[in-house]
Design an enzyme around this catalytic site. Sequence first.
Site, short mmCIF file in Angstrom:
data_model
loop_
_atom_site.label_atom_id
_atom_site.label_comp_id
_atom_site.label_asym_id
_atom_site.label_seq_id
_atom_site.Cartn_x
_atom_site.Cartn_y
_atom_site.Cartn_z
N ASP A 49 0.84 -1.20 0.00
CA ASP A 49 0.00 0.00 0.00
C ASP A 49 0.87 1.25 0.00
O ASP A 49 1.54 1.56 0.99
CB ASP A 49 -0.89 0.02 1.25
CG ASP A 49 -1.79 1.25 1.28
OD1 ASP A 49 -2.85 1.21 0.64
OD2 ASP A 49 -1.41 2.26 1.90
N TYR A 54 3.14 9.79 -0.46
CA TYR A 54 4.22 9.19 0.33
C TYR A 54 5.59 9.42 -0.33
O TYR A 54 6.62 9.25 0.29
CB TYR A 54 4.03 7.68 0.54
CG TYR A 54 2.74 7.26 1.23
CD1 TYR A 54 1.91 8.21 1.85
CD2 TYR A 54 2.34 5.93 1.26
CE1 TYR A 54 0.72 7.82 2.47
CE2 TYR A 54 1.16 5.54 1.87
CZ TYR A 54 0.36 6.49 2.46
OH TYR A 54 -0.82 6.10 3.06
N LYS A 79 -2.77 5.92 -4.47
CA LYS A 79 -3.91 6.81 -4.18
C LYS A 79 -3.71 8.17 -4.83
O LYS A 79 -2.57 8.65 -4.94
CB LYS A 79 -4.04 7.03 -2.66
CG LYS A 79 -3.89 5.76 -1.84
CD LYS A 79 -4.06 5.96 -0.35
CE LYS A 79 -3.71 4.71 0.42
NZ LYS A 79 -2.31 4.59 0.82
N HIS A 112 -7.65 9.43 -1.89
CA HIS A 112 -6.97 9.41 -0.59
C HIS A 112 -7.82 10.05 0.52
O HIS A 112 -7.92 9.51 1.62
CB HIS A 112 -5.61 10.12 -0.71
CG HIS A 112 -4.60 9.65 0.28
ND1 HIS A 112 -3.26 9.60 0.01
CD2 HIS A 112 -4.72 9.21 1.54
CE1 HIS A 112 -2.62 9.14 1.07
NE2 HIS A 112 -3.49 8.91 2.00
P1 NAD Z 1 0.82 1.45 11.89
O1 NAD Z 1 -0.34 1.44 12.79
O2 NAD Z 1 1.01 0.37 10.89
O3 NAD Z 1 2.08 1.59 12.81
C1 NAD Z 1 3.38 1.54 12.30
C2 NAD Z 1 4.36 1.74 13.46
O4 NAD Z 1 4.08 0.79 14.47
C3 NAD Z 1 5.79 1.48 13.01
O5 NAD Z 1 6.40 2.65 12.53
C4 NAD Z 1 6.42 1.01 14.32
O6 NAD Z 1 6.79 2.11 15.09
C5 NAD Z 1 5.28 0.29 14.99
N1 NAD Z 1 5.28 -1.18 14.78
C6 NAD Z 1 5.09 -1.87 13.63
N2 NAD Z 1 5.13 -3.19 13.86
C7 NAD Z 1 5.34 -3.33 15.19
C8 NAD Z 1 5.48 -4.47 16.01
N3 NAD Z 1 5.38 -5.71 15.55
N4 NAD Z 1 5.72 -4.26 17.35
C9 NAD Z 1 5.80 -3.01 17.85
N5 NAD Z 1 5.65 -1.90 17.11
C10 NAD Z 1 5.43 -2.06 15.77
O7 NAD Z 1 0.83 2.91 11.21
P2 NAD Z 1 0.81 3.54 9.76
O8 NAD Z 1 2.08 3.37 9.06
O9 NAD Z 1 0.30 4.92 9.97
O10 NAD Z 1 -0.36 2.74 8.99
C11 NAD Z 1 -0.11 1.61 8.19
C12 NAD Z 1 -0.26 1.93 6.72
O11 NAD Z 1 -1.56 2.45 6.45
C13 NAD Z 1 0.66 3.04 6.22
O12 NAD Z 1 1.99 2.62 6.06
C14 NAD Z 1 -0.03 3.43 4.95
O13 NAD Z 1 0.27 2.51 3.92
C15 NAD Z 1 -1.49 3.36 5.36
N6 NAD Z 1 -2.03 4.67 5.80
C16 NAD Z 1 -3.03 5.23 5.06
C17 NAD Z 1 -3.58 6.45 5.43
C18 NAD Z 1 -4.69 7.02 4.62
O14 NAD Z 1 -5.05 8.20 4.82
N7 NAD Z 1 -5.26 6.28 3.70
C19 NAD Z 1 -3.10 7.13 6.55
C20 NAD Z 1 -2.08 6.55 7.29
C21 NAD Z 1 -1.58 5.31 6.92
#
Ligand code: NAD
Length: 276
Positions: A49, A54, A79, A112
Amino acid sequence: MISSIKDCTLLNNGLKMPWLGFGVYQINDGPEVERAIRYALEVGYRSIDTATVYGNERGVGKAIRESDILREDIFLTTKVWNDDQRGKRTWAAFEESLKRLETEYVDLYLIHWPVKGCYQETWRVMEKIYQGGRAKAIGVSNFLVHHLEDILRDSQIVPSVNQVEFHPFLVQPELLIFCQNRKIQVEAWSPLMQGKIVTEQVVQKLAENYHKTPAQIVLRWNLQHEVVTIPKSTHSNRIAENTQIFDFELSQADMNVLDALDEGKRVGPDPDSFDF
Ligand code: NAD
């Protein structure tokens, strides 16, 4: 029961989408994103994704091309960004994404954010993109019920996916039911609350009981809600850890325990008041 990393949900147009994907928000373009994707593909992820905003579509495309996995075996999402919607250049933005990704098509193209005064027109362009065959499915992100109703009112195609912030502190049950009733697949962004959820005591206690990690408990909770999930990490151990969610099942009582954490609390912007 969802029991393998290969398991997919069937979208409303018949396309298969893996229940687990890899998110690349805040991963730098170039070696960082390439390394992360290389590792993610090695440990079995087949869905990536990304998004125009990004800034890492080039690296994402390169990592996919340089892997030994066939393009058709990977589910790729990107997106259209808000400024492109405002500038009425969704079609051009899509072409640019394909160029940066160096791919003929994406599996899923999403709006998005529901940019006020724009998203209905953007959806009409998305429908044309879909009809042209270079997006195998189209959908939306950060849409609340009233945004979805606006789209459904005068469109030909029902969005296949709505990607929204979703974790135990933000469940949005009415939105889930609305989407389920219309066969719009819900997909969780920030499923781990950007890492904050792993220190939550209730989650830690469940992790002990199931001999799993807090992240695995929450990702499994996503799947049992039939929500596609796309955790992000740049650390190989966590990228792998987040795939180990197919060999156990949370009891209904423990699902309820996690559901009860819901406070309507967001880590990201509110779709009704974002200002970008
Ligand atoms: P997430 O909830 O996936 O959290 C990621 C963070 O959690 C990492 O940076 C790390 O610090 C921690 N983490 C990951 N695995 C872990 C583990 N096993 N143990 C402990 N900590 C851990 O947050 P995100 O990146 O904001 O969301 C995931 C994905 O969703 C993004 O990468 C993106 O692709 C998507 N996203 C989309 C939107 C949107 O507006 N559509 C907004 C934000 C994110």
